[in-house]
Scaffold this active site. Structure first.
Site, PDB file in Angstrom:
ATOM      1  N   ASP A  16       0.888  -1.161   0.000  1.00  0.00           N
ATOM      2  CA  ASP A  16       0.000   0.000   0.000  1.00  0.00           C
ATOM      3  C   ASP A  16       0.928   1.213   0.000  1.00  0.00           C
ATOM      4  O   ASP A  16       1.695   1.423   0.952  1.00  0.00           O
ATOM      5  CB  ASP A  16      -0.848  -0.043   1.278  1.00  0.00           C
ATOM      6  CG  ASP A  16      -1.718   1.190   1.443  1.00  0.00           C
ATOM      7  OD1 ASP A  16      -1.523   2.188   0.731  1.00  0.00           O
ATOM      8  OD2 ASP A  16      -2.602   1.133   2.325  1.00  0.00           O
ATOM      9  N   GLY A  38      -9.562   4.941  -6.095  1.00  0.00           N
ATOM     10  CA  GLY A  38      -8.292   4.233  -6.254  1.00  0.00           C
ATOM     11  C   GLY A  38      -7.197   4.776  -5.353  1.00  0.00           C
ATOM     12  O   GLY A  38      -7.434   5.147  -4.196  1.00  0.00           O
ATOM     13  N   VAL A  39      -6.003   4.845  -5.905  1.00  0.00           N
ATOM     14  CA  VAL A  39      -4.851   5.263  -5.101  1.00  0.00           C
ATOM     15  C   VAL A  39      -4.985   6.735  -4.676  1.00  0.00           C
ATOM     16  O   VAL A  39      -4.524   7.131  -3.596  1.00  0.00           O
ATOM     17  CB  VAL A  39      -3.535   4.976  -5.862  1.00  0.00           C
ATOM     18  CG1 VAL A  39      -3.325   5.890  -7.037  1.00  0.00           C
ATOM     19  CG2 VAL A  39      -2.339   5.019  -4.920  1.00  0.00           C
ATOM     20  N   ASP A  40      -5.635   7.527  -5.490  1.00  0.00           N
ATOM     21  CA  ASP A  40      -5.874   8.948  -5.178  1.00  0.00           C
ATOM     22  C   ASP A  40      -6.674   9.077  -3.875  1.00  0.00           C
ATOM     23  O   ASP A  40      -6.281   9.808  -2.949  1.00  0.00           O
ATOM     24  CB  ASP A  40      -6.647   9.555  -6.360  1.00  0.00           C
ATOM     25  CG  ASP A  40      -6.691  11.065  -6.365  1.00  0.00           C
ATOM     26  OD1 ASP A  40      -6.017  11.697  -5.523  1.00  0.00           O
ATOM     27  OD2 ASP A  40      -7.399  11.629  -7.223  1.00  0.00           O
ATOM     28  N   GLY A 129      -5.747   1.458 -13.339  1.00  0.00           N
ATOM     29  CA  GLY A 129      -6.948   1.131 -12.574  1.00  0.00           C
ATOM     30  C   GLY A 129      -8.169   1.662 -13.315  1.00  0.00           C
ATOM     31  O   GLY A 129      -8.513   1.178 -14.398  1.00  0.00           O
ATOM     32  N   TYR A 131      -8.481   4.199 -15.088  1.00  0.00           N
ATOM     33  CA  TYR A 131      -8.189   4.727 -16.428  1.00  0.00           C
ATOM     34  C   TYR A 131      -7.960   3.639 -17.479  1.00  0.00           C
ATOM     35  O   TYR A 131      -7.851   3.947 -18.664  1.00  0.00           O
ATOM     36  CB  TYR A 131      -7.000   5.698 -16.380  1.00  0.00           C
ATOM     37  CG  TYR A 131      -7.361   7.084 -15.871  1.00  0.00           C
ATOM     38  CD1 TYR A 131      -8.641   7.375 -15.407  1.00  0.00           C
ATOM     39  CD2 TYR A 131      -6.417   8.117 -15.860  1.00  0.00           C
ATOM     40  CE1 TYR A 131      -8.974   8.646 -14.940  1.00  0.00           C
ATOM     41  CE2 TYR A 131      -6.746   9.397 -15.404  1.00  0.00           C
ATOM     42  CZ  TYR A 131      -8.015   9.653 -14.937  1.00  0.00           C
ATOM     43  OH  TYR A 131      -8.333  10.920 -14.486  1.00  0.00           O
TER      44      TYR A 131
HETATM   45  P1  ADP Z   1      -5.854   5.511 -12.556  1.00  0.00           P
HETATM   46  O1  ADP Z   1      -7.086   6.387 -12.469  1.00  0.00           O
HETATM   47  O2  ADP Z   1      -4.620   6.284 -12.968  1.00  0.00           O
HETATM   48  O3  ADP Z   1      -6.088   4.287 -13.379  1.00  0.00           O
HETATM   49  P2  ADP Z   1      -6.189   4.044 -10.019  1.00  0.00           P
HETATM   50  O4  ADP Z   1      -5.973   4.585  -8.673  1.00  0.00           O
HETATM   51  O5  ADP Z   1      -7.577   3.660 -10.420  1.00  0.00           O
HETATM   52  O6  ADP Z   1      -5.540   5.101 -11.043  1.00  0.00           O
HETATM   53  O7  ADP Z   1      -5.277   2.758 -10.211  1.00  0.00           O
HETATM   54  C1  ADP Z   1      -3.882   2.805 -10.355  1.00  0.00           C
HETATM   55  C2  ADP Z   1      -3.265   1.626  -9.632  1.00  0.00           C
HETATM   56  O8  ADP Z   1      -3.178   1.948  -8.230  1.00  0.00           O
HETATM   57  C3  ADP Z   1      -4.028   0.303  -9.709  1.00  0.00           C
HETATM   58  O9  ADP Z   1      -3.105  -0.736  -9.980  1.00  0.00           O
HETATM   59  C4  ADP Z   1      -4.606   0.164  -8.291  1.00  0.00           C
HETATM   60  O10 ADP Z   1      -4.760  -1.214  -7.927  1.00  0.00           O
HETATM   61  C5  ADP Z   1      -3.504   0.805  -7.489  1.00  0.00           C
HETATM   62  N1  ADP Z   1      -3.819   1.206  -6.115  1.00  0.00           N
HETATM   63  C6  ADP Z   1      -5.006   1.484  -5.540  1.00  0.00           C
HETATM   64  N2  ADP Z   1      -4.832   1.786  -4.239  1.00  0.00           N
HETATM   65  C7  ADP Z   1      -3.491   1.701  -3.984  1.00  0.00           C
HETATM   66  C8  ADP Z   1      -2.675   1.871  -2.823  1.00  0.00           C
HETATM   67  N3  ADP Z   1      -3.193   2.228  -1.649  1.00  0.00           N
HETATM   68  N4  ADP Z   1      -1.333   1.684  -2.948  1.00  0.00           N
HETATM   69  C9  ADP Z   1      -0.782   1.337  -4.130  1.00  0.00           C
HETATM   70  N5  ADP Z   1      -1.494   1.161  -5.252  1.00  0.00           N
HETATM   71  C10 ADP Z   1      -2.841   1.335  -5.182  1.00  0.00           C
END
Ligand code: ADP
Length: 181
Positions: A16, A38-40, A129, A131
């Site tokens: 994470d 997601g990660v944001d 993710g 996108y």
């Molecule tokens: P995007 O909108 O750029 O596609 P996302 O957040 O939907 O971004 O996904 C990008 C990647 O981040 C995916 O592989 C998702 O599984 C991953 N992700 C989501 N949460 C976390 C986290 N807490 N730490 C690391 N990676 C994460």
């Protein structure tokens, strides 16, 4: 998976990203910089409101962040020191300049890190993710962009981490790293 480029280690891990103690974690943000899924979402939740406060100041100054650009804020309550927010491309089947835009997201993030004298940076799997960018293709673009950048600016970084949230994502970055050196 680790490789060395000069004095810089490029490394893949499963974690994470909000738990990492690095100089900067990169956020796969959207152009509004107001947080999202997601990660944001995870970064804003873990870091707290200080991140959004900084983002609001940036938006007041420059407006929306274009795809492929990057800006820096505090990391708030996270163990890292800073967040570098970048916007990866939405996948449209590869017909909308996606590889170049994804490369720009990595390169601009590293430029911002270098300008701020940051030595350790962790990237999530940008664009793969919500996108929809296919992970194996994104990993190749990401690894090449970082490999070329650290090769050009030798000594600028100690460690760049590709942080997969799951092992299948990490495996794609490890495979890309294994074939580039
Ligand atoms: P995007 O909108 O750029 O596609 P996302 O957040 O939907 O971004 O996904 C990008 C990647 O981040 C995916 O592989 C998702 O599984 C991953 N992700 C989501 N949460 C976390 C986290 N807490 N730490 C690391 N990676 C994460």
């Amino acid at each position: 998976m680790d490789i060395e480029v000069g004095k810089t280690t490029l490394k893949t891990i499963v974690a994470d990203i909000t738990t990492l103690k690095v100089d900067a974690v990169v956020n796969a943000a959207n152009s509004s910089l107001m947080g999202g899924g997601g990660v944001d979402g995870a970064i804003h939740r873990a870091g707290g409101s200080a991140i959004l406060e900084d983002c609001k100041k940036i938006v007041a100054k420059i407006g929306k962040l274009p795809t492929g650009e990057a800006v820096i804020t505090t990391a708030g309550n996270m163990p890292s020191k800073h967040v570098i927010h970048t916007v990866g491309p939405v996948w449209h089947g590869g017909t909308k300049n996606e590889p170049q835009l994804l490369k720009n997201a990595y390169t601009k993030s590293l430029e911002v890190a270098m300008e701020n004298n940051l030595k350790t940076v962790a990237f999530p799997s940008i664009s793969t993710g919500i996108y929809g960018y296919p992970v194996s293709q994104a990993a190749q673009v990401a690894v090449k962009a970082v490999f070329d950048f650290v090769g050009k600016y030798r000594g600028a970084f100690n460690e760049i981490i590709f942080c997969g949230f799951d092992s299948s994502t990490e495996a794609e970055y490890a495979r890309a790293l294994g074939t580039i050196a």
